[in-house]
Design a protein around this motif. Structure first.
Motif, PDB file in Angstrom:
ATOM      1  N   CYS A  17    -142.373  37.880 -48.341  1.00 59.14           N
ATOM      2  CA  CYS A  17    -142.282  39.126 -47.553  1.00 59.14           C
ATOM      3  C   CYS A  17    -143.588  39.913 -47.618  1.00 59.14           C
ATOM      4  O   CYS A  17    -144.005  40.535 -46.633  1.00 59.14           O
TER       5      CYS A  17
ATOM      6  N   ASN B 149    -145.716  40.853 -44.411  1.00 55.25           N
ATOM      7  CA  ASN B 149    -145.968  42.272 -44.161  1.00 55.25           C
ATOM      8  C   ASN B 149    -147.461  42.566 -44.104  1.00 55.25           C
ATOM      9  O   ASN B 149    -147.916  43.387 -43.299  1.00 55.25           O
TER      10      ASN B 149
ATOM     11  N   SER C 270    -139.716  47.733 -33.817  1.00 55.72           N
ATOM     12  CA  SER C 270    -139.162  46.427 -34.167  1.00 55.72           C
ATOM     13  C   SER C 270    -139.035  46.267 -35.682  1.00 55.72           C
ATOM     14  O   SER C 270    -138.017  45.796 -36.189  1.00 55.72           O
ATOM     15  N   GLU C 271    -140.056  46.721 -36.408  1.00 52.57           N
ATOM     16  CA  GLU C 271    -140.023  46.578 -37.859  1.00 52.57           C
ATOM     17  C   GLU C 271    -138.984  47.498 -38.481  1.00 52.57           C
ATOM     18  O   GLU C 271    -138.307  47.136 -39.443  1.00 52.57           O
TER      19      GLU C 271
ATOM     20  N   ASP D  94    -136.210  48.428 -37.046  1.00 58.67           N
ATOM     21  CA  ASP D  94    -134.915  47.800 -36.768  1.00 58.67           C
ATOM     22  C   ASP D  94    -134.618  46.682 -37.758  1.00 58.67           C
ATOM     23  O   ASP D  94    -133.489  46.559 -38.264  1.00 58.67           O
ATOM     24  N   LYS D  95    -135.649  45.851 -38.029  1.00 54.83           N
ATOM     25  CA  LYS D  95    -135.454  44.769 -38.990  1.00 54.83           C
ATOM     26  C   LYS D  95    -135.137  45.322 -40.379  1.00 54.83           C
ATOM     27  O   LYS D  95    -134.273  44.811 -41.097  1.00 54.83           O
TER      28      LYS D  95
ATOM     29  N   SER E 269    -131.589  46.677 -40.479  1.00 58.29           N
ATOM     30  CA  SER E 269    -130.626  45.587 -40.459  1.00 58.29           C
ATOM     31  C   SER E 269    -130.491  44.980 -41.858  1.00 58.29           C
ATOM     32  O   SER E 269    -129.381  44.725 -42.339  1.00 58.29           O
ATOM     33  N   ALA E 270    -131.660  44.747 -42.523  1.00 59.65           N
ATOM     34  CA  ALA E 270    -131.624  44.208 -43.875  1.00 59.65           C
ATOM     35  C   ALA E 270    -130.988  45.195 -44.844  1.00 59.65           C
ATOM     36  O   ALA E 270    -130.233  44.820 -45.748  1.00 59.65           O
TER      37      ALA E 270
END
Length: 342
Positions: A283, A287, A312-313, A315-316, A319-320
């Protein structure tokens, strides 16, 4: 995975807790009016990017440290073995060089002996012929043979003269006649022996001279044989020495192979541990690449693309966060937030 929070972007550069100002392109030049005297206020954009930091697994680090120590020990163990091998191989090369020189010398002496044997062979054959002539001076019954046809004629003539001029009995006369017939029967052999004697003496000389030559060559051969025996003894000694060196080299090579095999296993273990460490920081590397992209977009003042990337980041990340308790625990324990300003 460890998350170091958010990163800020200002003036086309990304940094922690830094503000970035992206100005609009200047308007076309117009005549002076109120817009020129009161320009539009600059706009700023605040964007957020999650920033991860590397994680050091203590268990993996301890194993790596131990593996590095083991590797150093094995490398140190290889050095003296390699040095001994180098010395023994040099020693073997010197012995092999001496062996080659002795083999060449041995072959040289063999050539000399072959030449001496070829030289003595016709002389020995000549002596054999001379001995044959001596034996040829007697007939098959052991009687004496004349050395020439002239001598044979003289002997026969003398015996005939006895019959004619001496007073002998009838039996004695018959005996002399029988002997004359026997002598006549040896004529062919006497003639052949005389011709052979002439031929031998013509081409190879007298018996004494031939024997002297044979003796001289025999002495030379004896000297060559002694030298050759001395060389054979040296060869045997060097071959034994070479065999002993080879045994030591084989032993050292086997010892070195064991150490190298252990070292290869440690190398393999280190690679596995490093791969495991890298996998734990996947990661972080992803990143890091993303933040480089953000820096490029900020430098080119591509606000829309930067906003899209940030959204986008986020949102990711959310979500995680919502789907993984472990993710929330790691983030809560290890990270703080940072802001990007554009």
């Amino acid at each position: 995975m460890a998350i170091d929070g958010v990163v800020s972007v200002e003036n086309g550069h990304v940094g922690e807790n830094e503000s970035v100002c992206v100005e609009k392109a200047p308007e076309p030049s117009f005549p002076k009016d109120a817009v020129d005297e009161w320009p539009e206020e600059k706009k700023f954009h605040s964007l957020y990017f999650v920033k991860y930091r590397t994680v050091e697994d203590r268990a993996v680090k301890a194993k790596l440290d131990q593996a590095d120590k083991d590797l150093k020990k094995l490398n140190l163990a290889c050095d003296p073995i390699t040095e001994k091998l180098r010395a023994k191989r040099n020693e073997r090369a010197q012995v092999i060089g001496q062996l080659k020189a002795l083999v060449e010398e041995k072959n040289h002496f063999r050539t000399i002996m072959d030449g001496k044997r070829k030289e003595i062979k016709p002389l020995q054959q000549a002596l054999g012929k001379l001995r044959g002539l001596n034996n040829a001076n007697r007939d098959n019954r052991g009687g004496y043979l004349c050395s020439s046809e002239e001598e044979l004629n003289d002997v026969i003539k003398s015996m005939q003269s006895r019959i004619q001029h001496e007073s002998i009995t009838l039996n004695e006369e018959k005996q002399i006649i029988r002997e004359i017939k026997q002598l006549e029967g040896t004529r062919d052999k006497v003639i052949a022996n005389a011709a052979m004697r002439v031929e031998v003496q013509k081409f190879v000389g007298e018996k004494d001279a031939i024997q002297d030559q044979v003796k001289s060559i025999g002495v030379d051969l004896d000297g060559v044989r002694k030298d050759q025996q001395a060389i054979k003894a040296k060869l045997k000694t060097l071959e034994t020495e070479n065999e002993a060196i080879n045994n030591v080299i084989v032993s050292l090579e086997e010892e070195l192979c064991v150490v190298i095999e252990k070292r290869d296993k440690v190398y393999h273990k280190i690679r596995e541990l490093r791969n495991k460490r890298e996998e734990g920081n996947t990661c972080f590397y992803q990143n890091h690449s993303l933040l480089n992209d953000a820096r490029r977009l900020a430098a080119s003042k591509d606000v829309n693309a930067l906003i899209e990337l940030s959204t986008s980041e986020v949102d990711k990340f959310m979500s995680a966060w919502n789907s993984s308790k472990a993710f929330r625990e790691v983030f809560s324990m290890c990270c703080t937030g940072h802001t990007f300003f554009l």
